[in-house]
Design an enzyme around this catalytic site. Structure first.
Site, PDB file in Angstrom:
ATOM      1  N   LEU A   1       0.842  -1.198   0.000  1.00  0.00           N
ATOM      2  CA  LEU A   1       0.000   0.000   0.000  1.00  0.00           C
ATOM      3  C   LEU A   1       0.877   1.248   0.000  1.00  0.00           C
ATOM      4  CD1 LEU A   1      -2.832  -1.053   2.481  1.00  0.00           C
ATOM      5  CD2 LEU A   1      -2.532  -1.609   0.061  1.00  0.00           C
TER       6      LEU A   1
ATOM      7  N   ARG B   1       1.644  14.954   6.325  1.00  0.00           N
ATOM      8  CA  ARG B   1       2.426  15.301   7.518  1.00  0.00           C
ATOM      9  C   ARG B   1       3.914  15.416   7.230  1.00  0.00           C
ATOM     10  NH1 ARG B   1       0.940  10.979  11.849  1.00  0.00           N
ATOM     11  NH2 ARG B   1       2.697  11.995  12.899  1.00  0.00           N
TER      12      ARG B   1
ATOM     13  N   LYS C   1       5.659  10.744   0.154  1.00  0.00           N
ATOM     14  CA  LYS C   1       6.189  10.150   1.376  1.00  0.00           C
ATOM     15  C   LYS C   1       6.987   8.882   1.122  1.00  0.00           C
ATOM     16  CE  LYS C   1       3.375   8.013   4.231  1.00  0.00           C
ATOM     17  NZ  LYS C   1       2.441   7.694   5.324  1.00  0.00           N
TER      18      LYS C   1
ATOM     19  N   THR D   1      -7.910   1.393   4.165  1.00  0.00           N
ATOM     20  CA  THR D   1      -6.955   0.336   3.846  1.00  0.00           C
ATOM     21  C   THR D   1      -7.613  -0.868   3.182  1.00  0.00           C
ATOM     22  OG1 THR D   1      -7.203  -0.417   6.134  1.00  0.00           O
ATOM     23  CG2 THR D   1      -5.293   0.974   5.627  1.00  0.00           C
TER      24      THR D   1
ATOM     25  N   GLY E   1      -3.799   0.090  17.443  1.00  0.00           N
ATOM     26  CA  GLY E   1      -4.844  -0.909  17.597  1.00  0.00           C
ATOM     27  C   GLY E   1      -4.338  -2.079  18.432  1.00  0.00           C
TER      28      GLY E   1
ATOM     29  N   ASN F   1      38.797  17.024 -17.882  1.00  0.00           N
ATOM     30  CA  ASN F   1      38.018  16.038 -18.634  1.00  0.00           C
ATOM     31  C   ASN F   1      36.814  16.613 -19.366  1.00  0.00           C
ATOM     32  OD1 ASN F   1      36.875  16.569 -16.084  1.00  0.00           O
ATOM     33  ND2 ASN F   1      35.736  14.653 -16.102  1.00  0.00           N
TER      34      ASN F   1
ATOM     35  N   ARG G   1      55.439  24.784 -19.759  1.00  0.00           N
ATOM     36  CA  ARG G   1      55.191  25.944 -18.908  1.00  0.00           C
ATOM     37  C   ARG G   1      56.024  27.106 -19.423  1.00  0.00           C
ATOM     38  NH1 ARG G   1      58.010  22.563 -14.141  1.00  0.00           N
ATOM     39  NH2 ARG G   1      60.200  22.918 -14.644  1.00  0.00           N
TER      40      ARG G   1
END
Length: 449
Positions: free
Chosen positions: A12, A19, A26, A85, A142, A370, A424
């Protein structure tokens, strides 16, 4: 048509998640660098479920896209509108089609529940089995009302008597039953309640009335923790990290301050390795035995071979592949580069897209150039080569085996094996010029006052 011993899972994931107060749905929030929903799918796959259905809401196209990418369109069931549910589980009925076997209902926001926590619900092939847990603070959970080993009812806290409220065995919400029985019972569930919703928990009482077995199997409170807010997400992350740390310590990984080390869901670390304080592992990190990851390093999508040493303050990005006894030191970043055994980059360098041969040395401040603003190219440093400090290697370029690159060079052409490359400007010394400059500068400053 499948066999009665086959397994399926209904996950589910249709909740609104208000919230969380986040634009990210979520169930897509990560724990251990992995979406909570993916943890639930992982558990279902580890159980051997041949069918996995994820129930999503029409309000979260991101969740649907996430599931389709991983499992395909056939794994999607839509709950619209959300009516509880029980209603959500019924949305999966048509998707399961002619499946015959046992089905377990789990949740996309319960990221710590693993296959071994769920396995017991499949031990019996009949009736309804619920996963319960012993709650430290039962609160609004519950309650599971038992008669011996039989579950007689799941009573919501707001409807419970003082005697039932004293019960500390609580309902996790995870439930399993033969698929035909589950949907037959759900067809009898009504929404005659204050919220006008169809509750999955009502199937327990309905099963009892039919004479079907109703059972409970227990799991730890931590494993069935649900996430509904950012604070709970942080708690879940802390619990996940605790388990990871304990697992690696038990496997022989040394951590002097394990509470400061953070792992991803798929981190691999071999026995005998040392992980110093304040190390972070992102997804895809594989560290072999006897390696050392020093403090304040970040390792993600990288392979570290035996005997290699990383850090402190190093960053290994995806595609970094360190061979045996490689040294990557402080403030060195490596991305998509294979470093052969014994190669070294000890200080302040960026190595991106290329390879470094065995025993080669990359001097401090060296950069693999690169990216040209449009495309990326590779830099190849041969075996035993030495790149002097503060050099820029402009890709695509190859430094031959045994070659030397003088400090401060900008290399734009390939360097043959065993050659010395110098690129250089010529140094010019002008006698007395510094003193002359200071005198003129002071006079100019004084004139402004």
């Amino acid at each position: 048509m499948t066999t009665p011993s086959a397994r399926a899972a209904i996950i589910l994931a249709a909740g609104q998640g208000t919230r969380m107060k986040s634009p990210l749905p979520k169930v897509l929030h990560p724990v251990g660098h992995r979406a909570m929903l993916d943890h639930a799918i992982d558990a279902a796959e580890a159980l051997g479920c041949e069918r996995i259905v994820v129930v999503v809401g029409s309000h979260s196209p991101e969740v649907r896209a996430h599931v389709v990418k991983r499992l395909g369109e056939d794994a999607i069931a839509v709950q619209d509108p959300p009516l509880g549910t029980g209603h959500a589980v019924r949305a999966a009925e048509a998707v399961l089609g002619d499946f015959v076997g046992q089905v377990v209902v789990t949740y996309g926001d319960v990221p710590l529940l693993r296959a071994h926590d769920i396995e017991a619900v499949f031990e019996k092939s009949d009736g309804v089995t619920v996963i319960g847990f012993e709650a430290a603070d039962p609160g609004a959970y519950g309650r599971l009302v038992m008669d011996g080993e039989t579950l007689t009812a799941i009573t919501e806290a707001k409807e419970a008597s003082p005697e039932v409220l004293a019960i500390t065995n609580c309902n996790s919400g995870v439930m399993a039953a033969p698929v035909g029985l589950l949907f037959s019972l759900l067809a009898e569930v009504t929404n005659d309640n204050a919220k006008g919703e169809y509750y999955l928990t009502d199937v327990v009482e309905l099963a009892r009335k039919r004479g079907e077995p109703t059972r409970v199997t227990m799991a730890s409170e931590d494993s069935v923790m649900g996430v509904n807010a950012q604070g709970e997400l942080a708690q879940a992350e802390a619990l996940f990290q605790k388990v990871q740390r304990e697992t690696f310590l038990a496997a022989g990984v040394t951590m002097s301050a394990p509470g400061t080390v953070h792992f991803a869901w798929d981190t691999e670390v071999g026995a005998g390795s040392i992980i110093e304080p304040f190390v972070v592992f992102g997804p895809g990190a594989r560290v072999a035995e006897r390696a050392r990851i020093r403090s304040f390093s970040h390792v993600e999508g990288a392979v570290v071979a035996s005997g290699a040493e990383v850090g402190p303050y190093a960053r290994l990005r995806p595609g970094a592949d360190l061979g045996e006894d490689v040294k990557v030191g402080n403030f060195v970043e490596v991305k998509n580069v294979r470093m052969e055994p014994g190669a070294k980059a000890n200080h302040l360098s960026y190595l991106g897209d290329g390879s470094v041969g065995a025993g080669a040395n990359i001097g401090a401040g060296t950069i693999f150039c690169n990216y040209d603003g449009f495309n990326k190219a590779r830099t190849v440093v041969g075996e035993g080569a030495f790149v002097g400090s503060n050099s820029a290697l402009v890709a695509p370029v190859t430094i031959g085996a045994g070659a030397l690159v003088g400090s401060g060079s900008v290399i734009t052409k390939d360097v043959p094996a065993d050659a010395l490359a110098l690129a250089r400007g010529v140094q010019v010394n002008k006698e007395g010029a510094a003193a002359t400059f200071r005198k003129l500068a002071k006079a100019k400053k004084a004139a402004k006052k």
